[in-house]
Each structure stands twice: as structure tokens, then as C-alpha cells.
Design a protein around this motif. Structure first.
Motif, PDB file in Angstrom:
ATOM      1  N   UNK A  58       0.679  -1.229  -0.056  1.00 49.96           N
ATOM      2  CA  UNK A  58      -0.123   0.190  -0.056  1.00 49.96           C
ATOM      3  C   UNK A  58       0.754   1.184   0.075  1.00 49.96           C
ATOM      4  N   UNK A  59       1.946   1.127   0.549  1.00 48.79           N
ATOM      5  CA  UNK A  59       3.098   2.145   0.736  1.00 48.79           C
ATOM      6  C   UNK A  59       3.634   2.443  -0.427  1.00 48.79           C
ATOM      7  N   UNK A  60       3.591   1.376  -1.226  1.00 52.14           N
ATOM      8  CA  UNK A  60       4.389   1.580  -2.599  1.00 52.14           C
ATOM      9  C   UNK A  60       3.309   1.938  -3.774  1.00 52.14           C
ATOM     10  N   UNK A  61       1.832   1.565  -3.428  1.00 52.79           N
ATOM     11  CA  UNK A  61       1.057   1.942  -4.414  1.00 52.79           C
ATOM     12  C   UNK A  61       0.507   3.341  -4.255  1.00 52.79           C
ATOM     13  N   UNK A  62       0.708   3.975  -3.201  1.00 52.60           N
ATOM     14  CA  UNK A  62       0.065   5.158  -2.558  1.00 52.60           C
ATOM     15  C   UNK A  62      -1.678   5.286  -2.499  1.00 52.60           C
ATOM     16  N   UNK A  63      -2.208   4.034  -2.202  1.00 53.70           N
ATOM     17  CA  UNK A  63      -3.354   4.099  -1.738  1.00 53.70           C
ATOM     18  C   UNK A  63      -3.727   2.481  -1.181  1.00 53.70           C
ATOM     19  N   UNK A  64      -4.958   2.501  -0.659  1.00 56.95           N
ATOM     20  CA  UNK A  64      -5.181   1.370   0.152  1.00 56.95           C
ATOM     21  C   UNK A  64      -5.756   0.339  -0.856  1.00 56.95           C
ATOM     22  N   UNK A  65      -5.383  -0.972  -0.626  1.00 57.99           N
ATOM     23  CA  UNK A  65      -6.196  -1.987  -0.967  1.00 57.99           C
ATOM     24  C   UNK A  65      -7.687  -2.346  -0.337  1.00 57.99           C
ATOM     25  N   UNK A  66      -8.507  -3.007  -0.981  1.00 52.34           N
ATOM     26  CA  UNK A  66      -9.503  -3.140  -0.686  1.00 52.34           C
ATOM     27  C   UNK A  66      -9.785  -3.629   0.845  1.00 52.34           C
TER      28      UNK A  66
END
Length: 222
Positions: A58-66
Motif C-alpha cells: 500500500x505504501x508503494x501504491x500510494x493507496x489502500x487495497x480493498x
């Protein structure tokens, strides 16, 4: 020094599940916009708890997973388990031959551990002494899970032997002050993996569970 307790990791030590779990993990992450292969999951997250792997992603994506991501991933793995999962060869015989108390300390959830051990015919050999990273604040490579397991089993950490197949697992067990035997007989272990486990702190490595009772007896006599 006598051995008070033998602590088994689950995935890759008791059940040959790491490749299966990595495929399920990779498929689920890719579906949610984080393209990754099973080999990359194996290299990056082997031995790491689902909770901590999710935080990194999530840190790498910059958003939360479901919110239900773990449930989706677990369901994908469990579906594969029914058809593909097997016990590590000879591990049942090894468990039976070890006279010291035994338990399991795994990064997986209790449901995943139970399902995997049941599919492999090992659950009744080890229950109820099964501990999950969900029961501690920090998963492997922190020592928390190993210290928790030893506390629950009333064993001195210095007199525990841990059987691990991952660098985070070896690192966490060593940080807990325990002796580690590195197992590299799972289908996910490639050439030279024994050297990797020794570099992380395993005092010995082996790839055949028929060796384990003798290695434990040898260490306990030293």
C-alpha cells in the motif's frame, strides 16, 4: 543443553505451500492494480506476515487495497490448497520421532494454518499448540511470535530449536535467542538457498525431513 521445545514454521516446513500461496497472492495483487509475479512475491515476501506485506504494498501504491483484500487472497489460496497442497515428504514421521514438546509458529492466520495442516493430514499431530503472527504486534523478522510461542509453551528461548525455511523466520528466531535449523527441501527452494539460510543465522541446514530427529538430538547433546 536439553531441548525444551521444537518450534516449526508451517508454510514451506510442514506443508509445501509457498509456491501455491505466492501464485494466489500474485494473482490477487495483479487484479487490484499491483502487477507482480509469483516469483517476485516469493523473493520479496517469503516469511513475512500478510499484514506487513500489505502495508509495504500500500505504501508503494500510494493507496489502500480493498478492505477485504486478505479475505480474497486467503480464499484464492485455500481453493488451490484442496487440489494442490501436500505435506513436506517424511515430515509426519519426523514429528512422531521427536520426543521433545512441539508447536507451530507461522506468519499465516489461524484459519490458513489449520486449513493447510488439515489438507496435509498434520493438524491433529500438532493441535492445539499452534500460534499465529496475528497474536503478536510484530510478525517475523521480529522475535515477537517466537517469544510468544515459547511463553505459551513454558519453554526457555535458549532451549528452543526452530525449524525455518525463510530469512525473516531465521532472523526472528535468532533475535529471540533461539537455535535455528534451516530447511531447504520445499519446492520453492532453489540452488544455493541453504547458503542463504546459513548467512541469515541458521546453525545447520538440511533438505530431507528424515534428517531432522537426528539433528535435534545432536544439537541437544551439545
Amino acid at each position: 543443553m536439553p531441548v525444551d521445545l521444537v518450534i516449526f514454521d508451517c508454510d514451506g516446513v510442514l506443508v509445501d505451500s509457498e509456491v501455491i500461496s505466492c501464485r494466489a497472492h500474485a494473482e490477487t495483487l495483479t487484479r487490484h492494480g499491483y502487477p507482480i509475479t509469483a516469483d517476485q512475491v516469493l523473493a520479496r515476501f517469503l516469511g513475512v506476515s500478510d499484514r506487513e506485506a500489505r502495508q509495504t504494498i500500500e505504501s508503494e501504491m500510494g493507496r489502500n487495497l480493498p478492505d477485504d483484500f486478505e479475505a480474497q487472497m486467503k480464499q484464492a489460496a485455500l481453493q488451490r490448497y484442496a487440489n494442490e497442497l501436500a505435506a513436506i515428504p517424511y515430515v509426519g514421521e519426523a514429528i512422531a520421532a521427536i520426543g521433545a514438546p512441539k508447536c507451530v509458529a507461522s506468519s499465516g492466520t489461524h484459519e490458513k494454518i489449520r486449513h493447510g495442516l488439515t489438507c496435509a493430514g498434520l493438524y491433529d499431530r500438532l493441535a492445539p499448540d499452534i500460534f499465529s503472527a496475528t497474536q503478536v504486534e510484530r510478525g517475523k523478522p521480529a522475535p515477537d511470535l517466537f517469544l510468544f510461542a515459547a511463553g505459551q509453551m513454558r519453554a526457555a528461548p535458549a532451549r528452543c530449536i526452530v525449524i525455518e525455511d525463510s530469512v525473516p523466520g531465521v532472523t526472528g528466531a535468532r533475535a529471540a535467542g533461539m537455535t535455528v535449523l534451516g530447511f531447504h527441501g520445499g519446492s520453492h527452494c532453489g540452488p544455493g538457498y541453504d547458503d542463504t539460510l546459513r548467512s541469515a543465522g541458521a546453525i545447520m541446514t538440511f533438505d530431507d525431513m528424515r534428517q531432522l530427529p537426528g539433528l535435534i538430538a545432536k544439537d541437544g547433546a551439545n
